[in-house]
Enzyme design. Sequence first.
Site, PDB file in Angstrom:
ATOM      1  N   ASN A  76     -10.344   6.276  12.980  1.00 11.89           N
ATOM      2  CA  ASN A  76     -10.047   7.614  13.476  1.00 11.89           C
ATOM      3  C   ASN A  76     -11.225   8.291  14.173  1.00 11.89           C
ATOM      4  O   ASN A  76     -11.221   9.503  14.368  1.00 11.89           O
ATOM      5  CB  ASN A  76      -9.554   8.493  12.328  1.00 11.89           C
ATOM      6  CG  ASN A  76      -8.460   7.801  11.536  1.00 11.89           C
ATOM      7  OD1 ASN A  76      -8.670   7.435  10.385  1.00 11.89           O
ATOM      8  ND2 ASN A  76      -7.313   7.565  12.148  1.00 11.89           N
ATOM      9  N   VAL A  84     -13.559  12.759  16.859  1.00 14.88           N
ATOM     10  CA  VAL A  84     -12.916  12.590  15.563  1.00 14.88           C
ATOM     11  C   VAL A  84     -11.436  12.964  15.671  1.00 14.88           C
ATOM     12  O   VAL A  84     -11.097  14.023  16.186  1.00 14.88           O
ATOM     13  CB  VAL A  84     -13.596  13.492  14.503  1.00 14.88           C
ATOM     14  CG1 VAL A  84     -12.887  13.396  13.172  1.00 14.88           C
ATOM     15  CG2 VAL A  84     -15.065  13.123  14.364  1.00 14.88           C
ATOM     16  N   CYS A  85     -10.567  12.076  15.180  1.00 19.47           N
ATOM     17  CA  CYS A  85      -9.136  12.368  15.117  1.00 19.47           C
ATOM     18  C   CYS A  85      -8.812  12.747  13.681  1.00 19.47           C
ATOM     19  O   CYS A  85      -8.723  11.898  12.810  1.00 19.47           O
ATOM     20  CB  CYS A  85      -8.325  11.142  15.537  1.00 19.47           C
ATOM     21  SG  CYS A  85      -6.562  11.400  15.457  1.00 19.47           S
ATOM     22  N   LEU A  86      -8.697  14.030  13.438  1.00 22.05           N
ATOM     23  CA  LEU A  86      -8.464  14.520  12.089  1.00 22.05           C
ATOM     24  C   LEU A  86      -7.569  15.744  12.192  1.00 22.05           C
ATOM     25  O   LEU A  86      -7.952  16.754  12.776  1.00 22.05           O
ATOM     26  CB  LEU A  86      -9.807  14.879  11.438  1.00 22.05           C
ATOM     27  CG  LEU A  86      -9.809  15.332   9.999  1.00 22.05           C
ATOM     28  CD1 LEU A  86      -9.239  14.266   9.075  1.00 22.05           C
ATOM     29  CD2 LEU A  86     -11.227  15.677   9.556  1.00 22.05           C
TER      30      LEU A  86
END
Length: 183
Positions: A76, A84-86
């Site tokens: 992620n 950041v993929c959050l």
Amino acid sequence: MSSPKRRIETDVMKLLMSDYEVTLVNGNMQEFYVRFKGPEETPFQSGTWKVRVELPDQYPYKSPSIGFMNRIFHPNIDELSGSVCLDVINQTWSPMFDMINIFEVFLPQLLRYPNPSDPLNGEAAALLIREPRAYESKVKDYVNKFASADVMGDGDDESSEDDEMSSVGSYESDEEPAGAMEV
């Protein structure tokens, strides 16, 4: 407008007074770096990352921008850009959260529980799903190469790297201070 500014100051001061090493870019509380250690009992545990944080003028109503400056192997996190993929940062951010939440809860949780079904790094996601041991081994390899104490410095105030990076952040200044180019 003073309320978001006050909130930015409060959140950044909390972070500065915490155990995290924080470096402001050009003394600006809306752009800074935080030295972030990998969570215990994960393949990231011996790593230290420099995480860039940018707070928008609308913070805390708009989420901060977070990016890893040194490389990390994680489904992620984009390996090259550090993005950041959050969800909690990108979609479900709430003004109830603050900067401490990001470094004490959100990023440790992300490293501890990667989500390979929503990847920014397809190679890391595929490896985690197909060969978890090989994934863990590659994470540790990246930690040694890009996030070890040798690579990051021991935390002694070696700020030459930070100074160079912070001068990059001053891209729209009208005039350079006298003698600024003679370094």
